[in-house]
Design a protein around this motif. Structure first.
Motif, PDB file in Angstrom:
ATOM      1  N   THR A  17      -6.912  -6.248   5.888  1.00 38.35           N
ATOM      2  CA  THR A  17      -5.605  -5.435   5.470  1.00 38.35           C
ATOM      3  C   THR A  17      -4.007  -5.405   6.404  1.00 38.35           C
ATOM      4  N   ARG A  21      -1.079  -7.725   5.191  1.00 37.77           N
ATOM      5  CA  ARG A  21       0.832  -7.000   5.541  1.00 37.77           C
ATOM      6  C   ARG A  21       1.165  -7.908   6.041  1.00 37.77           C
ATOM      7  N   TYR A 139      -4.513  -2.446  -1.101  1.00 40.98           N
ATOM      8  CA  TYR A 139      -4.517  -2.646   0.122  1.00 40.98           C
ATOM      9  C   TYR A 139      -3.581  -1.745   0.847  1.00 40.98           C
ATOM     10  N   SER A 140      -3.279  -0.506   0.121  1.00 42.56           N
ATOM     11  CA  SER A 140      -2.382   0.570   0.616  1.00 42.56           C
ATOM     12  C   SER A 140      -3.071   1.754   0.932  1.00 42.56           C
ATOM     13  N   ALA A 142      -4.701   5.683   1.258  1.00 42.98           N
ATOM     14  CA  ALA A 142      -5.007   6.062   2.406  1.00 42.98           C
ATOM     15  C   ALA A 142      -5.360   7.031   2.055  1.00 42.98           C
TER      16      ALA A 142
END
Ligand code: NPW
Ligand code: K
Length: 244
Positions: A17, A21, A139-140, A142
């Motif tokens: 990730t 990013r 992909y973020s 959390a």
């Protein structure tokens, strides 16, 4: 380290990730492609994958697109517009319309002009679907999915319709492949630009890689190995497999 291989036998480097990013940062803050361009390529490739998965007469099948509030959602909303533009029976549900901003919000404005149907999350129980697009979390991710995102993941898990996930099955960590909470079990996952290291798990289903137009020079500046030359020689999407 799991390696991803194309049907032509080309080995494709996977990224974490953080690495992805950095590629996005170099592209968006540098020479490009900008987010509009990348998201449009993502959404258009996703729409094409849906048409292929549904096959002949695809436009008479009901497609439900579930979108989150960020870039993953934006890619799904874009795909929903393309499908609606081509006469598909598309229903879009956004986890939290008020939290949409930036390019994803602009994608929604475009979708509204496409004639596709926008349903509220409360209408989920009434929706029929032959194919569901999972554009909730990318992909973020959390922590364990919570709130509306978790509700959308739960809805996908309870129905028989196949799910195509954008970039990563929602709820799966794109780097580790672990799922801290509920997650999608995808029939197909269409990864963007480069496979993520976390995709070498069963929840991913069939893995496809879509080219979203990032030139090798941007990847190199982000210190990421570009995919092998010729990977996309037959088109913008290639099937990958992984061997642990
Ligand atoms: N070049 C490329 O690769 C391109 C990539 N693109 C795509 O963008 C994706 C990355 O986009 P991204 O960074 O906006 O985040 P994304 O994964 O959509 O999450 C969004 C929101 O989810 C939420 N959320 C997080 N965790 C949660 C939880 N546990 N439970 C519940 N909610 C949770 C959180 O929202 P919040 O909680 O802040 O309201 C967060 O803001 C990437 O995967 C790819 O698909 C395209 O843009 C094209 C170019
Ligand atoms: K997803």
């Amino acid at each position: 380290m799991d390696s991803f291989v194309s049907e032509a036998g080309l080995v494709v480097p996977a990224v974490t990730t953080e690495q992805m990013r950095e590629v996005d940062r170099v592209a968006i803050e540098g020479i490009g492609p900008n987010l509009y361009q990348m998201m449009e390529n993502a959404g258009r490739n996703l729409a094409l994958s849906c048409v292929e998965m549904l096959g002949e007469g695809w436009a008479t099948s009901s497609v439900v697109v579930l979108a989150g509030t960020g870039g993953n959602g934006g890619g799904g909303i874009c795909a929903a517009r393309h499908l609606a533009n081509h006469g598909g029976q598309v229903t879009l549900v956004v986890s939290d319309v008020e939290r949409l901003a930036g390019v994803p919000a602009e994608q929604l404005a475009l979708f509204r002009a496409s004639g596709g149907r926008l349903a509220a999350i409360g209408d989920l129980g009434t929706l029929e679907t032959s194919l569901t697009v999972d554009a909730v979390l990318g992909y973020s991710l959390a922590g364990a999915p919570h709130g509306a995102a978790a509700d959308l993941i739960g809805w996908m898990s309870q129905g028989p319709a196949p799910v195509v996930s954008l970039d990563v099955p929602s709820g799966v960590d794109a780097t580790t492949g672990e799922a801290p909470g509920v997650h999608v079990r995808a029939a197909t996952t269409m990864a963007l630009a480069l496979p993520k290291t976390g995709l070498a798990v069963d929840a991913t289903g069939e893995i496809w890689l879509a080219d979203i137009g990032i030139p090798a020079g941007v990847l190199e500046r982000a210190r990421v190995r570009p995919p092998p030359a010729g990977l996309f020689s037959k088109g913008y999407r290639v099937r990958l497999s992984w061997s642990s």
